[in-house]
Design a protein around this motif. Sequence first.
Motif, short mmCIF file in Angstrom:
data_model
loop_
_atom_site.label_atom_id
_atom_site.label_comp_id
_atom_site.label_asym_id
_atom_site.label_seq_id
_atom_site.Cartn_x
_atom_site.Cartn_y
_atom_site.Cartn_z
N ILE A 147 0.85 -1.20 0.00
CA ILE A 147 0.00 0.00 0.00
C ILE A 147 0.88 1.24 0.00
O ILE A 147 1.88 1.30 0.71
N VAL A 148 0.52 2.20 -0.84
CA VAL A 148 1.22 3.48 -0.91
C VAL A 148 0.16 4.56 -0.82
O VAL A 148 -0.81 4.55 -1.59
N ILE A 149 0.35 5.49 0.11
CA ILE A 149 -0.61 6.58 0.30
C ILE A 149 0.02 7.88 -0.17
O ILE A 149 1.07 8.29 0.32
N LEU A 150 -0.62 8.53 -1.13
CA LEU A 150 -0.18 9.83 -1.62
C LEU A 150 -1.10 10.87 -0.99
O LEU A 150 -2.12 11.27 -1.55
N ASP A 151 -0.72 11.29 0.21
CA ASP A 151 -1.55 12.15 1.03
C ASP A 151 -1.67 13.55 0.42
O ASP A 151 -0.67 14.18 0.08
N GLU A 152 -2.90 14.00 0.26
CA GLU A 152 -3.24 15.33 -0.26
C GLU A 152 -2.79 15.56 -1.70
O GLU A 152 -2.68 16.70 -2.15
N ILE A 153 -2.59 14.50 -2.45
CA ILE A 153 -2.17 14.67 -3.85
C ILE A 153 -3.25 15.34 -4.69
O ILE A 153 -2.95 16.07 -5.63
N ASN A 154 -4.52 15.12 -4.36
CA ASN A 154 -5.59 15.77 -5.13
C ASN A 154 -5.54 17.29 -4.97
O ASN A 154 -5.86 18.02 -5.90
N VAL A 155 -5.14 17.75 -3.80
CA VAL A 155 -4.98 19.20 -3.60
C VAL A 155 -3.83 19.71 -4.46
O VAL A 155 -3.93 20.75 -5.09
N ALA A 156 -2.72 18.94 -4.50
CA ALA A 156 -1.58 19.33 -5.35
C ALA A 156 -1.99 19.40 -6.82
O ALA A 156 -1.56 20.29 -7.54
N LEU A 157 -2.84 18.45 -7.24
CA LEU A 157 -3.34 18.49 -8.62
C LEU A 157 -4.19 19.74 -8.84
O LEU A 157 -4.05 20.42 -9.86
N ASN A 158 -5.06 20.02 -7.90
CA ASN A 158 -5.93 21.19 -8.02
C ASN A 158 -5.13 22.49 -8.07
O ASN A 158 -5.50 23.41 -8.79
N LEU A 159 -4.03 22.53 -7.35
CA LEU A 159 -3.19 23.73 -7.33
C LEU A 159 -2.24 23.80 -8.52
O LEU A 159 -1.43 24.71 -8.63
N LYS A 160 -2.33 22.79 -9.41
CA LYS A 160 -1.49 22.73 -10.62
C LYS A 160 -0.01 22.57 -10.28
O LYS A 160 0.86 23.04 -11.02
N LEU A 161 0.28 21.90 -9.16
CA LEU A 161 1.66 21.63 -8.79
C LEU A 161 2.23 20.46 -9.59
O LEU A 161 3.43 20.39 -9.83
N ILE A 162 1.36 19.53 -9.96
CA ILE A 162 1.75 18.39 -10.79
C ILE A 162 0.67 18.17 -11.83
O ILE A 162 -0.45 18.66 -11.70
N LYS A 163 1.03 17.43 -12.87
CA LYS A 163 0.10 17.21 -13.98
C LYS A 163 -0.77 15.99 -13.73
O LYS A 163 -0.28 14.91 -13.38
#
Length: 105
Positions: A32-48
């Motif tokens: 199991i790998v947890i990418l915590d708060e990655i959806n917020v990073a996507l929303n902020l356009k930090l990653i594609k």
Amino acid sequence: VTEKPPGKEDVKLAEEALKLAEKVVKSGEYDIVILDEINVALNLKLIKTEKVVELIKSKPKHVELVLTGRYAPNEIIEVADLVTEMREVKHPFNKGHKARKGIEY
């Protein structure tokens, strides 16, 4: 909901974090790998979003990949096996309690 464009340093750090996540996921070493708060990073356009979609599609079958955070893009929702929304009913912040390391941040 985005507020302002991210700074170059923020984007750089987020991209480095995603590269590390890709390495960890693709290694198959973890169940199991947890990418915590990655959806917020996507929303902020930090990653594609496309990079995260590709990570989801290319992960080893035995790896459970958990993405957290608000504002999950539709592209992520479409490729996810399970999508859950949470809503706050009660929170200690409302009584003046401060954020706790390891819990709220």
